[in-house]
Design a protein around this motif. Structure first.
Motif, mmCIF file in Angstrom:
data_model
loop_
_atom_site.group_PDB
_atom_site.id
_atom_site.type_symbol
_atom_site.label_atom_id
_atom_site.label_comp_id
_atom_site.label_asym_id
_atom_site.label_seq_id
_atom_site.Cartn_x
_atom_site.Cartn_y
_atom_site.Cartn_z
ATOM 1 N N THR A 294 -22.155 -17.916 2.933
ATOM 2 C CA THR A 294 -22.325 -18.999 3.827
ATOM 3 C C THR A 294 -20.894 -18.890 4.901
ATOM 4 N N ALA A 295 -20.726 -19.783 5.940
ATOM 5 C CA ALA A 295 -19.884 -19.793 6.854
ATOM 6 C C ALA A 295 -18.654 -20.453 6.336
ATOM 7 N N GLU A 296 -18.839 -21.342 5.276
ATOM 8 C CA GLU A 296 -17.480 -21.795 4.658
ATOM 9 C C GLU A 296 -17.095 -20.476 3.665
ATOM 10 N N ASP A 297 -17.883 -19.883 3.154
ATOM 11 C CA ASP A 297 -17.366 -18.524 2.409
ATOM 12 C C ASP A 297 -16.650 -17.590 3.450
ATOM 13 N N ASN A 298 -17.258 -17.306 4.423
ATOM 14 C CA ASN A 298 -16.571 -16.447 5.335
ATOM 15 C C ASN A 298 -15.107 -16.683 5.937
ATOM 16 N N ASP A 299 -15.012 -18.225 6.165
ATOM 17 C CA ASP A 299 -13.962 -18.720 6.493
ATOM 18 C C ASP A 299 -12.861 -18.765 5.589
ATOM 19 N N ALA A 300 -13.324 -18.814 4.273
ATOM 20 C CA ALA A 300 -12.189 -18.721 3.045
ATOM 21 C C ALA A 300 -11.668 -17.305 2.750
ATOM 22 N N VAL A 301 -12.542 -16.349 2.978
ATOM 23 C CA VAL A 301 -12.330 -14.904 3.090
ATOM 24 C C VAL A 301 -11.372 -14.620 4.176
ATOM 25 N N LEU A 302 -11.541 -14.944 5.337
ATOM 26 C CA LEU A 302 -10.713 -14.744 6.505
ATOM 27 C C LEU A 302 -9.187 -15.532 6.445
ATOM 28 N N ALA A 303 -9.179 -16.576 5.638
ATOM 29 C CA ALA A 303 -7.975 -17.578 5.377
ATOM 30 C C ALA A 303 -7.204 -16.546 4.423
ATOM 31 N N GLU A 304 -7.778 -16.427 3.231
ATOM 32 C CA GLU A 304 -7.123 -15.309 2.162
ATOM 33 C C GLU A 304 -6.463 -14.219 2.800
ATOM 34 N N LEU A 305 -7.326 -13.467 3.512
ATOM 35 C CA LEU A 305 -6.823 -12.287 4.340
ATOM 36 C C LEU A 305 -5.745 -12.713 5.189
ATOM 37 N N ASP A 306 -5.573 -13.546 5.882
ATOM 38 C CA ASP A 306 -4.456 -13.827 6.799
ATOM 39 C C ASP A 306 -3.161 -14.244 5.811
ATOM 40 N N GLN A 307 -3.568 -14.873 4.617
ATOM 41 C CA GLN A 307 -2.529 -15.323 3.799
ATOM 42 C C GLN A 307 -1.871 -13.949 3.135
ATOM 43 N N ILE A 308 -2.580 -13.118 2.775
ATOM 44 C CA ILE A 308 -2.072 -11.874 2.246
ATOM 45 C C ILE A 308 -1.278 -10.855 3.315
ATOM 46 N N ILE A 309 -1.641 -11.024 4.675
ATOM 47 C CA ILE A 309 -0.909 -10.459 5.700
ATOM 48 C C ILE A 309 0.467 -11.069 5.874
ATOM 49 N N GLN A 310 0.452 -12.312 5.989
ATOM 50 C CA GLN A 310 1.766 -13.120 6.176
ATOM 51 C C GLN A 310 2.653 -12.854 4.910
ATOM 52 N N GLU A 311 2.163 -12.852 3.730
ATOM 53 C CA GLU A 311 2.970 -12.642 2.586
ATOM 54 C C GLU A 311 3.484 -11.228 2.563
ATOM 55 N N SER A 312 2.782 -10.188 3.171
ATOM 56 C CA SER A 312 3.229 -8.899 3.068
ATOM 57 C C SER A 312 4.205 -8.619 4.250
ATOM 58 N N LEU A 313 4.434 -9.542 5.519
ATOM 59 C CA LEU A 313 5.329 -9.122 6.557
ATOM 60 C C LEU A 313 6.813 -9.224 6.154
ATOM 61 N N PRO A 314 7.207 -10.294 5.385
ATOM 62 C CA PRO A 314 8.574 -10.092 4.891
ATOM 63 C C PRO A 314 9.001 -8.787 4.188
ATOM 64 N N GLU A 315 8.175 -8.364 3.158
ATOM 65 C CA GLU A 315 8.309 -7.236 2.667
ATOM 66 C C GLU A 315 8.488 -5.970 3.516
ATOM 67 N N ALA A 316 7.669 -6.017 4.676
ATOM 68 C CA ALA A 316 7.591 -4.958 5.489
ATOM 69 C C ALA A 316 8.907 -4.872 6.320
ATOM 70 N N GLU A 317 9.347 -6.068 6.819
ATOM 71 C CA GLU A 317 10.770 -6.284 7.446
ATOM 72 C C GLU A 317 11.785 -5.732 6.495
#
Length: 211
Positions: free
Chosen positions: A152-175
């Motif tokens: 559903t649309a809610e599922d897709n939004d949740a998937v995208l939000a989780e993807l953004d969270q993973i990206i944000q968590e990985s930014l400090p490690e990359a820096e």
């Protein structure tokens, strides 16, 4: 040397079956009958010409007797044709029977191979493998259906939000990794080189002497 040739000859003879010998004999008889036909055909033509010559000479009885002989030989020729047909049919039957034997032997070998394979894998094993394969196919189909747009649309939004969270968590490690990889440059020196101090020390006595 003689012993070697004798052994090879025996091996070749052992490969010849009784059916092969029978086929060979029949073909030889057929060839002899055909040679006999050719010989009789030439002889009949000569006798016909001779009968014609006898008639022209007024020897009618001799010509008639010669034609009767010719007729008898022609009847033999027709019988020879029938014998040749029978021989050729027999040769074909024997050769085809040999092919049938080879086919039957091949089928027997294949049947034995199948029996061996069946002993290695029972029907229960095949059914178990097929059931497991079917379960795997159905499971993969369910995954494909989920990934192909059944969310559903809610599922897709949740998937995208989780993807953004993973990206944000990985930014400090990359820096941090980038900071560790930056080379440290040496600082700017604050003191004068020792050579310059020595040179000035040498000039000071000269200045005192001049004064």
């Amino acid at each position: 040397m003689g012993a070697l040739f004798g052994k090879s000859k025996k091996k070749e003879e052992s490969r010849i079956t009784e059916q092969d010998k029978a086929v060979l004999q029949l073909k030889q008889q057929r060839d002899k009958l055909k040679q006999y036909q050719k010989k009789i055909t030439v002889q009949l033509e000569k006798e016909r010409l001779l009968a014609k010559s006898l008639l022209s000479s007024g020897k009618r009885e001799k010509a008639l007797l010669l034609l009767k002989k010719k007729r008898y030989q022609e009847n033999l020729m027709s019988k020879t044709d029938s014998q040749i047909d029978n021989i050729e049919r027999m040769v074909q039957d024997l050769e085809f029977a040999q092919i049938e034997v080879q086919v039957v032997e091949g089928l027997k070998t294949g049947n034995d191979a199948l029996k061996t394979l069946h002993r290695l894998m029972s029907l229960e094993d095949v059914e178990k493998i097929m059931d497991e394969a079917q379960e795997g196919i159905e499971y993969q189909r369910e995954i494909d259906e989920l990934l192909s747009g059944s969310l559903t649309a809610e599922d897709n939004d949740a998937v995208l939000a989780e993807l953004d969270q993973i990206i944000q968590e990985s930014l400090p490690e990359a820096e941090e990794r980038e900071a560790d990889e930056v080379p440290q440059l040496p600082g700017v020196p604050t003191q004068e080189p020792e050579r310059k101090k020595i040179k000035e020390h040498r000039k000071q006595p000269e200045l005192v002497a001049a004064s």
